[in-house]
Design an enzyme around this catalytic site. Structure first.
Site, PDB file in Angstrom:
ATOM      1  N   LYS A  32       0.871  -1.174  -0.089  1.00  0.00           N
ATOM      2  CA  LYS A  32      -0.052   0.016  -0.171  1.00  0.00           C
ATOM      3  C   LYS A  32       0.731   1.293   0.048  1.00  0.00           C
ATOM      4  O   LYS A  32       0.675   2.290  -0.796  1.00  0.00           O
ATOM      5  CB  LYS A  32      -1.116   0.018   1.105  1.00  0.00           C
ATOM      6  N   THR A  33       1.708   1.081   0.873  1.00  0.00           N
ATOM      7  CA  THR A  33       2.725   2.450   0.782  1.00  0.00           C
ATOM      8  C   THR A  33       3.532   2.817  -0.349  1.00  0.00           C
ATOM      9  O   THR A  33       3.783   3.555  -0.719  1.00  0.00           O
ATOM     10  CB  THR A  33       3.614   2.120   2.331  1.00  0.00           C
ATOM     11  N   ASP A 224      -1.850   7.965   3.708  1.00  0.00           N
ATOM     12  CA  ASP A 224      -1.199   6.643   4.082  1.00  0.00           C
ATOM     13  C   ASP A 224      -2.174   6.216   5.385  1.00  0.00           C
ATOM     14  O   ASP A 224      -2.393   7.008   6.320  1.00  0.00           O
ATOM     15  CB  ASP A 224       0.192   6.513   4.245  1.00  0.00           C
ATOM     16  N   GLU A 225      -2.152   4.918   5.794  1.00  0.00           N
ATOM     17  CA  GLU A 225      -2.692   4.617   7.025  1.00  0.00           C
ATOM     18  C   GLU A 225      -3.993   5.183   7.323  1.00  0.00           C
ATOM     19  O   GLU A 225      -4.152   5.631   8.463  1.00  0.00           O
ATOM     20  CB  GLU A 225      -1.662   4.759   8.252  1.00  0.00           C
ATOM     21  N   GLN A 255      -5.894  -3.298  10.480  1.00  0.00           N
ATOM     22  CA  GLN A 255      -4.594  -2.771  11.581  1.00  0.00           C
ATOM     23  C   GLN A 255      -4.997  -1.456  12.092  1.00  0.00           C
ATOM     24  O   GLN A 255      -4.045  -0.613  12.455  1.00  0.00           O
ATOM     25  CB  GLN A 255      -3.172  -2.452  10.420  1.00  0.00           C
ATOM     26  N   ARG A 613       4.742  -7.451  10.866  1.00  0.00           N
ATOM     27  CA  ARG A 613       6.090  -6.767  10.836  1.00  0.00           C
ATOM     28  C   ARG A 613       7.234  -7.433  10.439  1.00  0.00           C
ATOM     29  O   ARG A 613       8.112  -7.048  10.133  1.00  0.00           O
ATOM     30  CB  ARG A 613       6.551  -5.822  12.182  1.00  0.00           C
TER      31      ARG A 613
HETATM   32  P1  ATP Z   1       1.641  -2.033   5.922  1.00  0.00           P
HETATM   33  O1  ATP Z   1       0.187  -2.565   5.765  1.00  0.00           O
HETATM   34  O2  ATP Z   1       2.410  -2.840   6.800  1.00  0.00           O
HETATM   35  O3  ATP Z   1       1.691  -0.454   6.111  1.00  0.00           O
HETATM   36  P2  ATP Z   1       2.040  -2.041   3.230  1.00  0.00           P
HETATM   37  O4  ATP Z   1       0.912  -2.491   2.413  1.00  0.00           O
HETATM   38  O5  ATP Z   1       2.316  -0.496   3.186  1.00  0.00           O
HETATM   39  O6  ATP Z   1       2.455  -2.524   4.617  1.00  0.00           O
HETATM   40  P3  ATP Z   1       4.629  -1.901   1.907  1.00  0.00           P
HETATM   41  O7  ATP Z   1       5.193  -1.141   3.088  1.00  0.00           O
HETATM   42  O8  ATP Z   1       4.264  -0.904   1.047  1.00  0.00           O
HETATM   43  O9  ATP Z   1       3.253  -2.638   2.257  1.00  0.00           O
HETATM   44  O10 ATP Z   1       5.481  -3.031   1.164  1.00  0.00           O
HETATM   45  C1  ATP Z   1       5.668  -4.233   1.884  1.00  0.00           C
HETATM   46  C2  ATP Z   1       6.843  -4.673   1.491  1.00  0.00           C
HETATM   47  O11 ATP Z   1       6.718  -5.520   0.363  1.00  0.00           O
HETATM   48  C3  ATP Z   1       8.209  -3.674   1.233  1.00  0.00           C
HETATM   49  O12 ATP Z   1       9.311  -4.254   1.488  1.00  0.00           O
HETATM   50  C4  ATP Z   1       7.967  -3.252  -0.124  1.00  0.00           C
HETATM   51  O13 ATP Z   1       9.027  -2.794  -0.928  1.00  0.00           O
HETATM   52  C5  ATP Z   1       7.742  -4.874  -0.674  1.00  0.00           C
HETATM   53  N1  ATP Z   1       6.840  -4.858  -1.864  1.00  0.00           N
HETATM   54  C6  ATP Z   1       5.676  -4.127  -2.147  1.00  0.00           C
HETATM   55  N2  ATP Z   1       5.200  -4.248  -3.425  1.00  0.00           N
HETATM   56  C7  ATP Z   1       6.087  -5.282  -4.122  1.00  0.00           C
HETATM   57  C8  ATP Z   1       6.262  -5.769  -5.380  1.00  0.00           C
HETATM   58  N3  ATP Z   1       5.336  -5.577  -6.363  1.00  0.00           N
HETATM   59  N4  ATP Z   1       7.339  -6.395  -5.837  1.00  0.00           N
HETATM   60  C9  ATP Z   1       8.298  -6.638  -4.607  1.00  0.00           C
HETATM   61  N5  ATP Z   1       8.435  -6.012  -3.549  1.00  0.00           N
HETATM   62  C10 ATP Z   1       7.160  -5.410  -3.178  1.00  0.00           C
HETATM   63 MG    MG Z   2       2.310   0.699   4.820  1.00  0.00          MG
END
Ligand code: ATP
Ligand code: MG
Length: 771
Positions: A32-33, A224-225, A255, A613
């Site tokens: 997402k981030t 975000d969040e 979350q 995490r």
């Molecule tokens: P959270 O809910 O914990 O905030 P999130 O959904 O924001 O998580 P991110 O932090 O954006 O998730 O991504 C999680 C991990 O996966 C990061 O290390 C990111 O670089 C990696 N990642 C995300 N998308 C891809 C992708 N398409 N290919 C490879 N790695 C990815």
């Molecule tokens: Mg995130």
């Protein structure tokens, strides 16, 4: 457009669909981030001006990291001008521009929680109320929650539901306290944290022309969040997005862990109603964690009744099961975890930074701190009493605050008799009374004492005048001196430095060191601001400090350390090896939460956040005996351990009846106590003590003189620096000059540093050398 290849098809679609409202609802670690970050880069790449993009993050650190990533993709010039930060820091900035519309001066102070509580305590005292019934903390929570629901003091007084709750809590005068509190903040030209959001809403509601200006300005808004926004934040976003409706939010209802601070999951549901033509994206692949971790986390969160249905899977094979560790006591828990980290690190050739210890409450950190220290393992702790909350630091900061805004009442009260100048509490009481009865600020009363003495004698008035002159002297310098010049002046001219220097007790010495450390940090700030061509006055420094979040004290030298923080603080972060400790009933889930199903669900979401995490491996630990409030307690293991599908668990001990029927395996890596003792002793001989002096200290400036043969770092002669050169910066380390722009003497260099990424520096100030 190469960067689009870093995304999976749905992520890519979410990034490319830049126009109109969009919502990404997806589980942890699904990118997402990443989608938000790439979307911004994509917008910039398409030619959207950076200052028309507003991105709101949960911590300043998250904003910085996002900016760095974007700079990497589209260049730092563009990334620098984005509006990106927490809600609080972004809207504090806007409120300073627009303060006059609200009847505040633009130099208003931002009260921290401690200031707010102090003010409440004095109001409660003035009203002669029982401070055991009217606890400052409880009253502040009530006021905070009112503000976050946009209930002003006036509205609160007329709200019968609020009155009923207060009556039931035996605090019927809360509404009167709220009224006085708001009034006093205004008199002091101060806003508390919640005001930053409340006043923004008031501004947008009452000044349509101001709202229209920002609606036109921010063409793209990203959050975000989103699951942890409160009503006040929700409404700000809604109002700002009204014109362009290019609003993109990402979140995960599973979350949502801040409802105790007013966060509302309903904001996600509202989004659907507010923008019926919104586009929904569901990301299902978790890229962060192994299959084991994702499946285990899913098996837990499934137990919650209220949730938006979604899928989450991982393709990372080969993950180890979650290890469950039992300790006899809380001390042994610290010991076992420290050893486990040590062993895992050696076995897998890892770094300290690959490990994190998460706990439910800050108080749990002490034991882990001790055990890591005994084994000479470096660590960093987030949260707890920060450097900036220490008494000596707050005292000096209070002088700074007065120099910027002399009406700041909480600052006046801290320093009016510090260092001692013979102004006693009776005098302060009289000044306070005069201020309340005339509706003026305390500072105005002091400045007018020659005309109206309010019963104070000539000797006292003369002391107060001297104090006022001292502060006025600083205030006059505020525009002319840099943050460091004025901070140094204030610390010496008030006599604070001398007073602390003369105190040779160990506490006195450490307080003196802390002040030095603060001045070092301000020198750092001043220099970096110069180099990056930003304002470097004391007011700018104070703004930064007031809006610090838990993650913002990080220093470069903090990199390779074990991380310790509460689960709440760990949101959005990831660590290869994770320990969730204190897995005990009444601790996690917390004692306060087990009576209501809603609160228990929130605790479960917190556990879900904790598990997700981890990238490679999770360990869970509990103790059979733990000291609480000076007494030994004998907790039972947390119900959350049992909620994990047992096929993903390995027990590092013989199970007792409470876990019988789990069909588990016994891990071989359980080390005996004796082995650990030996190992610890052996290591202690080998390495010197590595305890950081200040676990939450301000950043320390590097020595100005480089010890290498070619001498000092100097502000560079712009003619000698060329694109392509390898340089070394005093603070950022080694890097390569990518390009130069502008004309002498204002040439800016864009440099890519190995450690900190891309930065733009103004060469006439940047301390560089060619390597
Ligand atoms: P959270 O809910 O914990 O905030 P999130 O959904 O924001 O998580 P991110 O932090 O954006 O998730 O991504 C999680 C991990 O996966 C990061 O290390 C990111 O670089 C990696 N990642 C995300 N998308 C891809 C992708 N398409 N290919 C490879 N790695 C990815
Ligand atoms: Mg995130």
């Amino acid at each position: 457009m190469d960067y689009l290849n870093d995304l999976n098809p749905v992520q890519r679609e979410a990034v490319e669909k830049t126009e109109g409202p969009s919502l990404v609802i997806a589980g942890a670690g699904s990118g997402k981030t990443r989608v938000l970050t790439y979307r911004i880069a994509h917008l910039l790449n398409k030619g959207v001006r950076p200052y028309t993009i507003l991105a709101l993050t949960f911590t300043n650190k998250a904003a910085r990291e996002m900016k760095e990533r974007i700079a990497h993709i589209v260049g730092s010039e563009q990334a620098q001008s984005l509006w990106m930060g927490t809600f609080h820091s972004t809207f504090a900035k806007i409120l300073r521009y627009e303060a006059e519309h609200l009847g505040f001066d633009s130099n208003f102070t931002i009260y921290d929680t401690q200031d707010s509580k102090n003010l409440l305590r004095s109001i409660i005292k003035e009203m002669k109320l029982d401070d055991k019934v009217y606890k400052a903390n409880d009253v502040l929570n009530r006021i905070s929650s009112a503000k976050n629901n946009l209930v002003t003091a006036m509205a609160y007084a007329q709200n019968s539901a609020a009155q009923e709750i207060d009556a039931a809590n035996r605090r019927p005068l809360t509404s009167e306290i709220y009224k006085r509190y708001s009034h006093r903040c205004r008199q002091a030209n101060a806003m508390d944290f919640d005001d930053l959001l409340l006043q923004t809403n008031i501004l947008f509601k009452n000044s349509p022309e101001v709202l229209a200006k920002y609606q036109a300005k921010f063409k793209y808004i990203l959050v975000d969040e989103y699951q942890d926004t409160n009503y006040s934040q929700y409404l700000i976003v809604k109002r700002l997005a009204e014109q362009h409706k290019n609003v993109s939010v990402v979140g995960d209802d599973a979350q949502s862990i801040y409802s105790f601070r007013g966060a509302k999951i309903e904001n996600i549901l509202n989004f659907r109603n507010d923008y019926p033509n919104y586009q929904l994206f569901k990301l299902e692949q978790n890229y962060r964690s192994t299959k084991v971790i994702v499946n285990a986390a899913n098996s837990v969160i499934k137990k919650n009744q209220s949730q938006i249905k979604k899928e989450s899977f991982s393709e990372k094979e080969g993950g180890e099961n979650i290890k469950v560790i039992k300790a006899t006591t809380d001390h042994e828990e610290g010991y076992i975890i420290a050893n486990d980290i040590f062993e895992t690190k050696m076995r897998n050739r890892l770094k300290f930074e690959d490990f994190a210890i998460l706990y439910r409450t800050n108080a749990q950190s002490r034991i882990f701190e001790e055990s890591l220290r005994k084994m000479n393992m470096p660590y960093k702790i987030y949260g707890g009493l920060s450097f900036y909350q220490r008494k000596e630091i707050k005292d000096l900061l209070s002088y700074f605050r007065m120099a910027v805004n002399p009406n700041d009442e909480e600052a006046i009260k801290r320093v009016i008799n510090y260092p001692k100048r013979g102004i006693g509490s009776t005098t302060i009481g009289k000044l306070q009374e005069a201020a309340t009865s005339t509706g003026q600020s305390m500072w105005n009363i002091i400045c007018g004492l020659n005309e109206r003495p309010y019963g104070l004698n000539a000797g006292t008035i003369s002391k107060l005048m001297k104090f006022a002159n001292l502060v006025n002297g600083f205030a006059m310098k505020i525009e002319h001196e840099t943050a460091f010049e004025l901070a140094s002046r204030i610390s010496s001219e008030t006599g604070i430095i001398k007073e602390l220097y003369n105190d040779r007790s160990p506490e006195g010495v450490s307080r003196h060191e802390n002040i030095q450390e603060l001045l070092n940090a301000i020198q750092d700030f001043t220099q970096i601001a110069l180099e990056e061509d930003r304002e470097n006055k004391l007011a700018n420094y104070l703004e930064d400090v007031a809006l610090l979040t838990d993650h913002d004290n990080e220093k470069d030298e903090d990199r390779n350390k074990v991380t310790m923080m509460t689960i709440h603080s760990s949101k959005g972060l990831e660590f290869p090896y994770l320990y969730v400790v204190g897995m005990e009933e009444e601790l996690f889930p917390s004692k306060l939460s087990t009576s209501s199903p809603q609160e228990l669900e929130e605790e479960r979401r917190l556990f879900y956040v904790a598990l997700t995490r981890a990238q490679n491996k999770v360990s869970l630990s509990f103790a059979k005996a733990r000291y609480k409030w000076g007494d030994m307690s004998y907790p039972r293991p947390s119900r959350f351990i049992k909620e994990i599908d047992p096929q993903y668990l390995d027990f590092a001990y013989e199970q007792e009846p409470e876990f019988s029927g789990f069909g588990s395996r016994i891990s071989e890596s359980d080390s005996s106590h004796e082995q650990m003792e030996n190992r610890t002793r052996f290591q202690q001989k080998k390495k010197p003590e590595m305890r950081p002096k200040l676990s939450q200290s301000a950043p320390r400036i590097r020595p100005t003189v480089n010890t290498e043969s070619n001498g000092q770092f100097e502000a560079s002669d712009a003619n000698t620096i060329q694109a392509g050169m390898q340089i070394e910066h005093q603070r950022f380390g080694k890097g390569k000059v990518l390009h130069l722009e502008g004309e002498a003497p204002n040439i800016k260099a864009t440099v890519f540093f190995q450690n900190v990424g891309q930065k733009q520096l103004l060469l006439k100030f940047a301390k560089l050398k060619i390597v």
